[in-house]
Design an enzyme around this catalytic site. Structure first.
Site, PDB file in Angstrom:
ATOM      1  CG  ASP A 189       5.556  -7.744  -1.141  1.00 17.91           C
ATOM      2  OD1 ASP A 189       5.575  -8.937  -0.784  1.00 17.91           O
ATOM      3  OD2 ASP A 189       4.628  -6.974  -0.850  1.00 17.91           O
ATOM      4  CB  SER A 222      -9.218  -5.011   0.195  1.00 15.35           C
ATOM      5  OG  SER A 222      -8.958  -4.644   1.529  1.00 15.35           O
ATOM      6  CB  ALA A 223      -3.490  -5.978   0.157  1.00 10.75           C
ATOM      7  CB  SER A 224      -2.052  -7.338   4.756  1.00  4.49           C
ATOM      8  OG  SER A 224      -0.910  -6.928   4.026  1.00  4.49           O
ATOM      9  CB  ILE A 225      -0.481  -2.541   4.322  1.00  2.55           C
ATOM     10  CG1 ILE A 225       0.452  -3.622   4.861  1.00  2.55           C
ATOM     11  CG2 ILE A 225      -0.066  -1.166   4.825  1.00  2.55           C
ATOM     12  CD1 ILE A 225       0.530  -3.681   6.363  1.00  2.55           C
ATOM     13  CB  VAL A 243      -6.159   0.149  -4.898  1.00  4.36           C
ATOM     14  CG1 VAL A 243      -4.743   0.115  -4.381  1.00  4.36           C
ATOM     15  CG2 VAL A 243      -6.555  -1.228  -5.417  1.00  4.36           C
TER      16      VAL A 243
END
Length: 522
Positions: free
Chosen positions: A286, A131-134, A137
């Site tokens: 990125d 889990s990331a900022s945006i 998955v």
């Protein structure tokens, strides 16, 4: 002020975690201390206050949301600038951001595909893989048995980001108005650039297209592997890609256990970057550790795996050529050439005095070059050059800014793997080979062949283009003659006005003298 609630939220979180104590500048301000003390009253006994400063900052960024998490991600790659404890803490923002559970991933999939998820997948893991900022998955298996991951956006993320952008723009205006040297920092330009980048990450279809092109560019390369996109089950807000297996590039302990050559790995990362910039003119922008993995199958020649291609940079042929020639000139300390190239390519105004620009470049670079090359930050040098050019009214080049940020990431990542990394030693031979190839007759012939179809297509229209040009010239000449006539008429009118003014002045003087004469002769 629609952004007021969000601004209050930011102030509240900052007070909750006592973030003002992390900066000597704000810690010394009695105004800030007083405001934070009042706002922070509800959390006087909060357990968060017993966390370390590094943990407080990381937790605050997580609570504030995606824009601030992204900022922490960027910071985490610069271990040469940050204390190790802070870099370690911020590194957890790369892929361990708290995930969401509502709505369920199966609900999101069914809404996107407009049919039951079982029609497309054998299995979907309800627990997030990362889990990331945006986005986050989930692992899944297609009906064909292929292992994939499903990337979905966080619910309500669009509105949150737009609110944060409004707040940041407002803060940028305040900084420009009230902070010393605020205008020089150009905060509004920084926020505008960041807005473009982060809004681009919300378009998963664009990310899929970027991934496909990057995969094609490195399809037969031993340097980099890019996962496949499954377009038949991808939709707006949902991207399905191949499940990859690799070691996170930040897990140095595991890489060492697999006997991966870390020096080779670090140098390969630099080679990939320059290949993307100068061979493909299409680079992954990125490249933080959460998006980069390593395939250790061949430890002496390790292969990178890249995911999350939401942010991509590209250079025009002209910028690509001039950047390479600038870098080569910098390597050779030919500051006159650097200055001439900046003027030639239009990065600074044509009126710039080359001698003055050359002297400014030398003043910046020579103290840096006094160090051994391996100790010089390539990215830092590039920043200093751009700042110097800024004093000569260099216009902001978004593509170069993105390139600069990516280079900082690559260099920070490379030195994390191998602290003795000499980026110059890797970059210089690459740029020299690239420049020599462009001078070969085979390259020039290939360029001629590539442009020939356009020339052939334009050739039948050449007479008409010549006539149009002549007509245009005649129109310009006619306009010029008309303007000249108007100017001449204006000059004539001005002469007449002056003559009338002189006559009037003479008449007034004569009348005045006559009045005086009559007055004294009475």
């Amino acid at each position: 002020m629609s952004h007021l609630p969000r601004l209050l939220k930011i102030t509240s979180v900052a007070a909750k975690y006592r973030l003002h104590q992390l900066s000597p500048l704000t810690a010394r301000s009695w105004v800030i201390r007083s405001v934070m003390a009042i706002v922070g009253l509800p959390w006087t006994g909060n357990a968060a206050r017993h966390l370390s400063p590094e943990q407080r900052l990381r937790t605050a960024l997580e609570e504030l949301g995606p824009i601030y998490i992204k900022f922490g991600q960027l910071l985490s790659t610069r271990r040469d600038f940050l204390p190790h404890a802070l870099a370690d803490e911020l590194q957890s923002l790369q892929d361990r951001v708290p995930g969401f559970t509502s709505p369920a991933i199966t609900t999101i999939v069914e809404t996107a595909l407009e049919s039951p998820w079982q029609n497309h997948f054998n299995h979907i893991n309800p627990e997030a893989l990362a889990s990331a900022s945006i986005a986050q998955v989930h692992e899944a298996t297609l009906l064909s048995g292929e292992h994939v991951v499903i990337k979905v956006l966080r619910p309500g993320i669009n509105e949150t980001i737009r609110q944060d952008i409004v707040v940041l723009k407002w803060l940028a205006r305040l900084i420009e108005r009230y902070v010393p040297d605020g205008r020089r920092l150009r905060p509004r330009e920084v926020i505008a650039d960041y807005e473009h980048v982060i809004l681009g990450e919300l378009n998963l279809m664009a990310e899929g297209a970027n991934t496909t092109l990057l995969r094609r560019n490195f399809e037969h390369s031993p340097l980099l592997y890019v996962p496949r996109v499954y377009w038949d089950v991808s939709r707006d807000g949902m991207l399905v890609t191949e499940r990859i297996n690799g070691i996170p590039v930040s897990d140095v302990v595991q890489l060492q256990a697999k006997q991966v050559d870390l020096r080779k790995l670090a140098e390969t990362g630099v080679e990939i970057f320059f290949t993307q910039v100068f061979e493909h003119s299409f680079f992954h922008a990125d490249m933080h550790p959460g998006n980069i993995f390593v395939d250790p199958a061949d430890p002496q020649n390790p292969r990178y795996i890249a995911i999350d291609c939401a942010i991509i940079g590209s250079l025009s042929n002209e910028d690509q050529q001039y950047l390479a020639r600038n870098l080569l000139a910098i390597f050779k300390r030919d500051y006159r050439k650097v200055a001439e190239l900046h003027v030639e390519c239009g990065w600074v105004p044509k009126t710039t005095k080359v001698v003055e620009f050359e002297a400014a470049m030398r003043t910046v670079c020579e103290p840096i070059f006094e160090k051994p090359l391996k100790d010089i930050s390539f990215g830092y040098l590039l920043i200093q050059l751009f700042r110097t050019a800024g004093r000569f009214n260099m216009e902001v080049q978004p593509s170069l800014v993105l390139l600069q940020k990516t280079l900082l990431n690559v260099e920070g990542l490379g030195r994390q793997l191998y602290p003795e990394l000499d980026l110059w030693q890797t970059a210089l031979p690459f740029l020299e080979r690239w420049n020599r190839r462009r001078m070969k007759p085979s390259f020039l012939w290939r360029e001629l062949k590539n442009n020939a179809p356009d020339w052939v297509e334009q050739f039948p229209h050449l007479p008409q283009l010549v006539l149009n040009s002549l007509n245009q010239h005649e129109k310009v000449q006619t306009l010029s003659d008309t303007l000249q006539t108007v100017i001449d008429q204006q000059r004539q009118l001005e002469k007449r006005r002056r003559r009338r003014s002189r006559r009037l002045l003479t008449l007034l003087v004569v009348a005045g003298l006559l009045f005086v004469f009559l007055y004294f002769t009475q």
